[in-house]
Each structure stands twice: as structure tokens, then as C-alpha cells.
Write a protein that holds these residues in place. Structure first.
Motif, PDB file in Angstrom:
ATOM      1  N   HIS A 183     -24.021   2.857  22.791  1.00  0.00           N
ATOM      2  CA  HIS A 183     -24.150   1.824  23.823  1.00  0.00           C
ATOM      3  C   HIS A 183     -22.873   0.981  23.889  1.00  0.00           C
ATOM      4  CE1 HIS A 183     -26.593  -0.241  26.676  1.00  0.00           C
ATOM      5  NE2 HIS A 183     -26.776  -1.345  25.978  1.00  0.00           N
ATOM      6  N   ILE A 232     -26.851   3.681  31.520  1.00  0.00           N
ATOM      7  CA  ILE A 232     -28.226   3.277  31.857  1.00  0.00           C
ATOM      8  C   ILE A 232     -29.214   4.119  31.042  1.00  0.00           C
ATOM      9  CG2 ILE A 232     -29.963   3.265  33.694  1.00  0.00           C
ATOM     10  CD1 ILE A 232     -27.608   2.512  35.617  1.00  0.00           C
ATOM     11  N   PHE A 233     -28.942   5.411  30.932  1.00  0.00           N
ATOM     12  CA  PHE A 233     -29.811   6.284  30.136  1.00  0.00           C
ATOM     13  C   PHE A 233     -29.799   5.880  28.663  1.00  0.00           C
ATOM     14  CE2 PHE A 233     -30.125  10.078  27.404  1.00  0.00           C
ATOM     15  CZ  PHE A 233     -31.442  10.427  27.675  1.00  0.00           C
ATOM     16  N   ASP A 236     -31.624   2.681  28.006  1.00  0.00           N
ATOM     17  CA  ASP A 236     -33.074   2.892  28.000  1.00  0.00           C
ATOM     18  C   ASP A 236     -33.522   3.442  26.645  1.00  0.00           C
ATOM     19  OD1 ASP A 236     -35.726   3.230  29.198  1.00  0.00           O
ATOM     20  OD2 ASP A 236     -35.278   5.374  29.030  1.00  0.00           O
ATOM     21  N   GLN A 237     -32.792   4.437  26.132  1.00  0.00           N
ATOM     22  CA  GLN A 237     -33.127   4.996  24.823  1.00  0.00           C
ATOM     23  C   GLN A 237     -33.018   3.939  23.729  1.00  0.00           C
ATOM     24  OE1 GLN A 237     -34.163   8.303  24.246  1.00  0.00           O
ATOM     25  NE2 GLN A 237     -34.362   8.126  26.457  1.00  0.00           N
ATOM     26  N   GLY A 239     -33.443   0.796  24.124  1.00  0.00           N
ATOM     27  CA  GLY A 239     -34.603  -0.086  24.275  1.00  0.00           C
ATOM     28  C   GLY A 239     -35.839   0.502  23.602  1.00  0.00           C
ATOM     29  N   ILE A 291     -41.663   1.558  31.989  1.00  0.00           N
ATOM     30  CA  ILE A 291     -40.327   1.731  31.414  1.00  0.00           C
ATOM     31  C   ILE A 291     -40.405   1.990  29.915  1.00  0.00           C
ATOM     32  CG2 ILE A 291     -38.170   0.524  30.869  1.00  0.00           C
ATOM     33  CD1 ILE A 291     -38.364  -0.812  33.590  1.00  0.00           C
ATOM     34  N   LEU A 292     -41.240   1.210  29.230  1.00  0.00           N
ATOM     35  CA  LEU A 292     -41.227   1.263  27.773  1.00  0.00           C
ATOM     36  C   LEU A 292     -42.137   2.349  27.213  1.00  0.00           C
ATOM     37  CD1 LEU A 292     -41.202  -2.568  27.191  1.00  0.00           C
ATOM     38  CD2 LEU A 292     -39.431  -0.996  26.416  1.00  0.00           C
ATOM     39  N   HIS A 294     -43.568   4.827  29.452  1.00  0.00           N
ATOM     40  CA  HIS A 294     -43.588   5.928  30.411  1.00  0.00           C
ATOM     41  C   HIS A 294     -44.988   6.251  30.908  1.00  0.00           C
ATOM     42  CE1 HIS A 294     -39.430   7.362  28.729  1.00  0.00           C
ATOM     43  NE2 HIS A 294     -39.438   6.133  29.183  1.00  0.00           N
ATOM     44  N   VAL A 324     -28.496  -6.252  32.713  1.00  0.00           N
ATOM     45  CA  VAL A 324     -28.985  -5.201  33.609  1.00  0.00           C
ATOM     46  C   VAL A 324     -28.460  -5.424  35.028  1.00  0.00           C
ATOM     47  CG1 VAL A 324     -31.047  -4.219  34.669  1.00  0.00           C
ATOM     48  CG2 VAL A 324     -31.006  -4.705  32.217  1.00  0.00           C
TER      49      VAL A 324
END
Lengths: 455, 335
Positions: A183, A232-233, A236-237, A239, A291-292, A294, A324
Motif C-alpha cells: 500500500h 484501490i484493490f 481494499d485487501q 482493509g 465492502i467488508l 462482500h 479515499v
């Protein structure tokens, strides 16, 4: 104010100022190597112009990073003596490896890269550039390994109240480390893309349409367009990893008070920690669960499960949204810019203006992201091992306040000087450094040329 | 003895830390010294002085990070005690290092009208860093106790360390330049040498007087016998260097390197004296290296790294000095 609050503000001020510059140098080193290699292959002076210009920015940023980094090495001890006493056995070797494998490497080869162009063969100079870039990246690897260990400690045991290392592999590659390193490296790449694009667009707007400017623009904008979806991917991972290991941090980022299914994604709200609720909430139903977890009825942890032991809500909630938001802006501008450059082979005034406005967008996103993850670790300094309050020093408040003001004044002046000089350099373009005073001092002595064997 | 790493690891790390401090003092000493000498030079000479340290200063300061890092990682408790006691001077040192480090870049990158300002900041930062280091040395020697007489003593050592750095800086310029600047630098170095002699004498007198333990270590029989060469050598180095600097530069620029080696050896002797006096203490009279050391397993993993990496660092540092050998040109950026 309490000494610990002042100590935290001071440490935050120092590390915030510091991180600005490594964020630039980590990726800019690789961009310089790219320019250098393109030049080596094509012998096209436009690549060399781009290399020269951005070397100056690199040198300046590197100096800022070095001096603020020296400050950091002292601040661990002056502000958080309890930190090294408790976890020094883990933190120490990681810091030592950073100094030994990265700091010297980048410092020595930076000298060769900046001043040795005429003194060493071309391939040595390219190698030096490569080693500087590698050094900055290695440095990021070690320090983020340590930071991640503080977030998600592993590979240790506590004997006599002190942390002892049991498994170095588990310590370095602790659960959040791969996500955080990736990240951050991507963040550096994006920061540099927008810095290069912004300053090049600034030159373009001023009528400087040299090939070197176009090459820089044509490198930076598509680079940003490629990096941002990956970021962004990865974000997300990251997170999801945080959800698993630091659920309270996620709850605060989402300002979600009650654990449960169908948790909405809050776009705007005013988190009220006292009454443990949100005001003026605008939300997308089931968004956070989707989001968290799915799935719309996925269970998202709430702050009330961690009452008294969760991080402050408002800074995390807002910090996350700033990060974000910046990411979304980056996506729009970089894709628009790439499409434009692709089709028309040139920028447009509006695109250039947008890029100039986004010059330091990477800094804002990076700082906001770090605030989320660092404040999100509170009240712990090392999650589950050491509380921030227990690591504080006995230094009296007035002393901390005095030095804090000294640092803040210095940093304010330097930040203004840095940004001013970047735009000044952009205005004078790729002309040799220190152009105004040139001519007066071309007194290179015979000995200098004769003694230097290199070439 | 080697069976139990807890016995020899602290000593090894204290030696490594001491070595880093010594290398730092000599290397950053000359580039801080060059900064301190800036106001005495003409503007064109200033450019040349800066270019003589340009490729090196960054790596030189990294030795400070390593020294503080070793203190932090090998003797964490001592790191807290020492830097806590020296909180304010440390902050001033850092401000000084920040100012000079960035002035280096800003002076040639900012608009020409600001060059003087950044030159001044470069000087001020260098001087501030040198003074605070000397101040901290003074307080450390007297056991980190902040009393009025101790502060007065520390102010004296502050000035003397700054003078010592100016001496090293002058000697470096003698080595790396020629012509009028070289002659001036020899005179500056000579002046710095004379001033630093006072501080050298003050510390040598103060440490045995401040600590009966140190007095015992130096003046007991037969230690005094095999220790006596150290002060004698130091005295000889002072005198020899003083005479040599009076004659620099020699014909055909012979021995141009000698003043720097002489100056560095004075710092070496001073360091050896201090190290002998304070061993085994890392915080004078309070904390020994054995009490303050990290756990053996952590020290060992760092030692493995250091054994492999330090020779590599030494060799590419040597490579850098070899690449930038010879007299410094006036224009720093040569591409």
C-alpha cells in the motif's frame, strides 16, 4: 496540556513532516532510473533533460528526508523511552537492519549519482541510480515491517515483562506487513506520478513545451492511471486484513457503533463519541457490509464492543474519507489525462490546470492514510503489548512545548521553501543548477581534471 | 567466556557504538568544520569549500544515525536516560543539522538572491550542531547532572569541540583545495587547533576530578605506566600539527593530507582516553553496558548483520572517496 499529549503532537509533527519526503524519494528513484535507462538506450537528450530536472527535485527531497529522519532516530528515545525498554528486542534489530542495509547504501551512492556523472563510466552511474532507488525501497521495507509489527505483533513472547523475539520470520512478515508495504509503495508511486505530472503541467502551461517536459508528462500520467486501480484493490485487501486483526480500527473508520448485519456505508456524518452516535448521517444501505464482508447481511464490528478501548472516532472517520476521496480524484484525473494524451498526443489547458492542482494530492492521501492507521492503533503503541501512555517520558510539559514550537517553526519555513523552490526550478526549467551564478566560478583546477581517472 | 554471549555481546556492541561515534566525529567533524569556516571565505571560495564536502556529508551523518541507533537498539535503557537528560541540547542539535542539511541543497537550487541567506543558515546550522555536540559531551563527562558549574564547563567544551571541528574542516580544505584558499585554510586550522587544545586539557583534567573511579583508573600503579603513552602521543600530535600547519602548503603540495590525518588522530586519542575512563559505564557512574544491554538473541541477530554489512559499507564508502579523489572543483554539480 498534558506532557503525553504534547509528546504525541511533537512526534506526530516530526513523523508527518518526515514521511512527506521518503514518499517522494522512494518512487522517484525508480522513475529516475527509468529516465536514465531510456536515455542510455536511445541517446535521446529529452530523456536526459527529464533525468536532470528530476534529479534536482530528488536531491532536495532526499536532503529533507535525511535531516528529518535523523530527528526521528532521536525522538524514539526522547519521547517514548518506554517503547524501547519494552519492545527494544524486536524494534532494535529491525531499525539496525534499516540503517545498515539501506541508509549507508543510499547516502553513498547518492553522492556518486549527483556528483559523479563525469567521474565514473556511464554504467556505474546508472548502477548508482539503481542502488539509490533500491536503498530507499529497502528502507521503506524495514521501517514498515516494524510499523506493521506494532499494529499486528507476532513471533514474540513476554519474559519478565519484556518482549523477546522468538521467530524473526514471523516478526518481519507479520500479518499486516505485506499489505502495508505494498500500500505504501503504491502510495509513493502515486505521489510521485502526480508530483511529476503537476510540475510538468505547470511548465507546459507556462509555454515550456520542451521534449523533456512532454516525456515526463507522458510517463507520469499513464503511470498514475495504472497504479490507481491497483492501489484501490490493495487498499481494499488491506482493509479486510485490518478487519481481521484490528476490528476496532475498522469500526472507527466506518463510525459504526453497533455490531450487526446490513451496516450502511456512511458517506457523511458527524460522529459524536460522547453520546455514541452519528449526527447528519448520509449513508448507502448495506454498503459497509458489502465492502467488508462482500454480502449485504455481513456482520461488521461496532465500536460499542470495544468501549473504553477503541481509537478516537472522528479522526479515523474523516482521515479515511479524505484518503479515499483523494483516490477517487486521482482515478478521474489520471484516466482523463491518459485518454487525452493518448488521443491528441498533447495536454490541454484544463487538463494541465487539473494536474497542477493535484501536484501534492499524494501527500494529502498518504498523510490521511497514515493518520488512520496510526491513530487507529490507539490506545496501544504496540497492539495488546504496550499502551502509548506507558511508554511516555518524564520530560516536563514546558520543555516539550518549547521544542515542539521550535520544530514547527523550522518545518513551516522549510515546507514553504521546498514548495517555492520546486516551482522555481520548474520555471527555470532544465537549465543547469545554480544557473545565475554560473560563469563566475568555472575555475576547475588543472589538478582536478588530471587526477580524475574515471573518464 | 565465549560460552555465554551475555558476557561479550555488550562489550562488542559498546565497541561498535564507540567506533561509529569516532567515525562520525571525524567525518562529520570535517564537514561541520567546513560549514563553520564559511564566513571567513570569499564567495567563490565558499562554493569550492562546499563542493569539497558535497559527495560525502550525507554518508558522514549516517554514522550519527548508526551510533544513536546502536545506543537505541543495544542499550535501550541508556538511550532513554541519556537523551532524556540531554533533551534540549538534542533538540537544538537536530535543528542545527536540519538547517545545514537542507541549506546545502537550497543554496544552489533557490533563486540566486537567497543564496547568501542559505549560506548563512548553512554556517549557523553547522555551528549550532558542533556547539551542541560539545555541550552534550561536557555534560556527559560530568555525569549528566545539570548544575550551574557543570553548564559552565559544558559551554567551554562546546566551544572547544566547535574549534576542533573547525580545525578538521580547515585541514580537509588544505587537503582538497589549493591556492589562496588552501593557505587561508591552514591558518584557520591552526587557530582551531590552538582553541581546541584548551578543551582537550579541560576534559582531561575534569574527568578524573569529577570521578574518583576515573582518577583511580588512570593514576594507579602500574596502569599509569602503560597509559602514559596516550597523553604523550596526544601532546606530540598537537605540537607536530601546530608546526606543520604553520608551514602548509608545502612545495608541490606534498603532505597535503597530513594535517587531516593529524587532526583525526587527536580525536582518536581523545576518544580512547574517554572510552578507557568510562568503561564499563554507558551512563557515567549509573548504568554499565552490561546492565543496559538488550537480550542476547536480539544482539546476536544484529551482530550477524553488522559483520556481513559493515565491510560492504566500508568498501563502497572507500570507493566513493576514491571516485572523488583529487582537488575539489568549484562547481558542485558537474553534469
Amino acid at each position: 496540556m498534558e506532557p503525553i499529549v504534547l509528546a504525541r503532537i511533537q512526534f506526530a509533527a516530526n513523523i508527518s513532516f518526515h514521511i512527506l519526503f521518503p514518499t517522494i524519494t522512494i518512487a522517484l528513484g525508480w522513475v529516475l532510473l527509468y529516465f536514465k535507462l531510456r536515455y542510455a538506450r536511445s541517446r535521446d537528450m529529452a530523456w536526459m533533460d527529464a533525468y536532470r530536472f528530476w534529479t534536482k527535485v530528488f536531491a532536495l527531497s532526499f536532503a529533507m528526508g535525511v535531516v528529518s529522519g535523523i530527528t526521528m532516530s532521536f525522538q524514539f528515545g526522547t519521547n517514548w523511552p518506554g517503547y524501547m525498554e519494552k519492545v527494544g528486542n524486536v524494534a532494535g534489530p529491525l531499525l539496525a537492519y534499516e540503517i545498515l542495509t539501506a541508509f549507508f547504501l543510499e547516502a553513498v551512492f547518492l553522492g556518486i549519482m549527483l556528483f559523479g556523472f563525469r567521474r565514473v563510466p556511464g554504467w556505474v552511474h546508472t548502477l548508482a541510480t539503481c542502488l539509490v532507488a533500491g536503498g530507499t525501497t529497502l528502507s521503506a521495507f524495514w521501517i514498515i515491517a516494524l510499523n506493521s509489527w506494532m499494529q499486528t505483533p507476532a513471533g514474540y513472547e513476554i519474559r519478565d515483562g519484556i518482549v523477546h523475539a522468538t521467530d524473526w520470520w514471523a516478526i518481519v512478515f507479520n500479518p499486516s506487513m505485506p499489505y502495508r508495504v505494498t500500500h505504501m509503495l503504491l502510495a509513493s508511486g502515486l505521489t510521485v506520478s502526480f508530483l511529476v505530472a503537476g510540475l510538468s503541467a505547470y511548465r507546459w502551461l507556462r509555454g515550456d513545451r520542451a521534449d523533456g517536459v512532454r516525456r515526463a508528462l507522458g510517463t507520469a500520467v499513464p503511470l498514475a492511471a495504472i497504479l490507481i486501480p491497483i492501489q484501490i484493490f490493495v487498499g481494499d485487501q488491506h482493509g479486510l486484513n485490518t478487519l481481521e486483526h484490528q476490528p476496532a480500527k475498522i469500526a472507527a473508520m466506518e463510525a459504526n457503533w453497533e455490531t450487526g448485519p446490513n451496516v450502511p456505508l456512511i458517506l457523511f456524518a458527524w460522529p459524536d463519541e460522547k453520546n455514541r452516535t452519528n449526527h447528519f448521517e448520509i449513508a448507502i444501505p448495506d454498503g459497509a457490509s458489502l465492502i467488508l464482508r462482500h454480502s449485504a447481511d455481513g456482520v461488521v464490528p461496532g465500536l460499542n464492543d470495544f468501549e473504553g478501548g477503541h481509537p478516537p472516532v472522528a479522526p479515523l472517520f474523516w482521515g479515511f474519507r479524505v484518503m479515499v476521496g483523494m483516490g477517487v480524484l486521482m482515478l478521474i484525473v489520471s484516466w482523463w489525462g491518459t485518454a487525452r494524451l493518448w488521443r491528441r498526443k498533447d495536454a490541454s489547458p484544463w487538463l494541465a490546470r487539473a494536474l497542477v492542482a493535484m501536484t501534492f494530492s499524494g501527500w494529502i492521501a498518504t498523510l490521511a492514510g497514515w493518520y488512520v492507521t496510526e491513530i487507529g492503533r490507539q490506545p496501544w503503541l504496540v497492539t495488546g503489548v504496550l499502551k502509548t501512555a506507558d511508554a511516555a517520558s518524564a520530560t516536563p510539559a514546558p520543555m516539550i512545548l518549547t521544542t515542539l514550537l521550535m520544530y514547527l517553526a523550522t518545518y513551516a519555513v522549510l515546507l514553504v521553501a521546498y514548495i517555492t523552490v520546486l516551482f522555481y526550478l520548474a520555471r527555470i526549467g532544465a537549465k543547469p543548477t545554480g544557473e545565475p551564478e554560473e560563469g563566475a566560478i568555472q575555475t576547475t583546477l588543472g589538478a582536478a581534471g588530471a587526477v580524475t581517472g574515471g573518464r | 567466556m565465549f560460552d555465554d554471549p551475555a558476557l561479550w555481546l555488550p562489550f562488542v556492541f559498546a565497541s561498535l557504538m564507540g567506533l561509529s561515534i569516532l567515525i562520525y566525529v571525524i567525518l562529520d567533524g570535517y564537514d561541520l568544520g567546513v560549514g563553520i569556516l564559511m564566513p571567513f571565505a570569499e564567495e567563490a571560495e565558499q562554493d569550492r569549500m562546499i563542493s569539497s564536502i558535497g559527495p560525502f556529508w550525507d554518508a558522514n551523518e549516517t554514522w550519527l544515525v548508526l551510533a544513536v541507533g546502536l545506543l537505541l537498539v543495544a542499550f535501550p535503557i541508556a538511550h532513554g536516560v541519556i537523551l532524556g537528560a540531554l533533551y534540549l541540547p538534542v533538540a537544538l542539535l537536530l535543528i542545527g543539522l536540519i538547517m545545514r542539511g537542507v541549506a546545502f541543497e537550497f543554496r544552489i537550487k533557490a533563486h540566486a538572491k537567497y543564496k547568501r541567506l542559505w549560506n548563512r543558515l548553512f554556517f549557523a546550522g553547522s555551528l549550532l550542531a558542533a556547539l551542541t555536540q560539545g555541550f552534550m559531551l561536557g555534560l556527559y563527562v560530568l555525569g549528566l547532572e545539570v548544575t550551574l558549574p557543570n553548564i559552565a564547563f559544558a559551554l567551554l567544551t562546546a566551544i572547544c569541540v566547535a574549534a576542533g571541528y573547525a580545525m578538521l574542516g580547515g585541514a580537509w580544505i588544505v587537503f582538497k583545495t589549493d591556492g589562496a584558499l588552501q593557505r587561508k585554510a591552514a591558518a584557520w586550522a591552526r587557530f582551531g587547533l590552538a582553541a581546541s587544545a584548551i578543551g582537550f586539557a579541560a576534559i582531561s583534567a575534569a574527568s578524573p576530578l569529577a570521578s574518583p573511579r576515573i582518577f583511580e583508573k588512570w593514576f594507579a600503579w602500574p596502569e599509569i605506566l602503560w597509559l602514559s603513552p596516550l597523553p604523550l602521543l596526544a601532546g606530540a600530535a598537537f605540537l607536530g600539527l601546530f608546526v606543520l600547519l604553520g608551514r602548509m602548503p608545502l612545495k608541490d603540495d606534498r603532505w597535503a593530507w597530513a594535517p587531516f590525518i593529524g587532526g583525526a588522530s587527536i580525536f582518536l586519542f581523545a576518544f580512547l582516553g574517554l572510552a578507557y575512563s568510562f568503561y564499563p559505564y554507558v551512563v557515567p557512574e549509573r548504568l554499565t553496558i552490561y546492565e543496559a544491554a538488550s537480550a542476547p538473541e536480539s544482539l546476536l541477530i544484529m551482530l550477524y548483520g553488522a559483520v556481513i554489512v559493515v565491510p560492504v559499507i566500508a568498501s563502497y564508502s572507500a570507493l566513493s572517496y576514491w571516485i572523488f579523489r583529487g582537488k575539489a572543483a568549484a562547481d558542485l554539480y558537474d553534469h
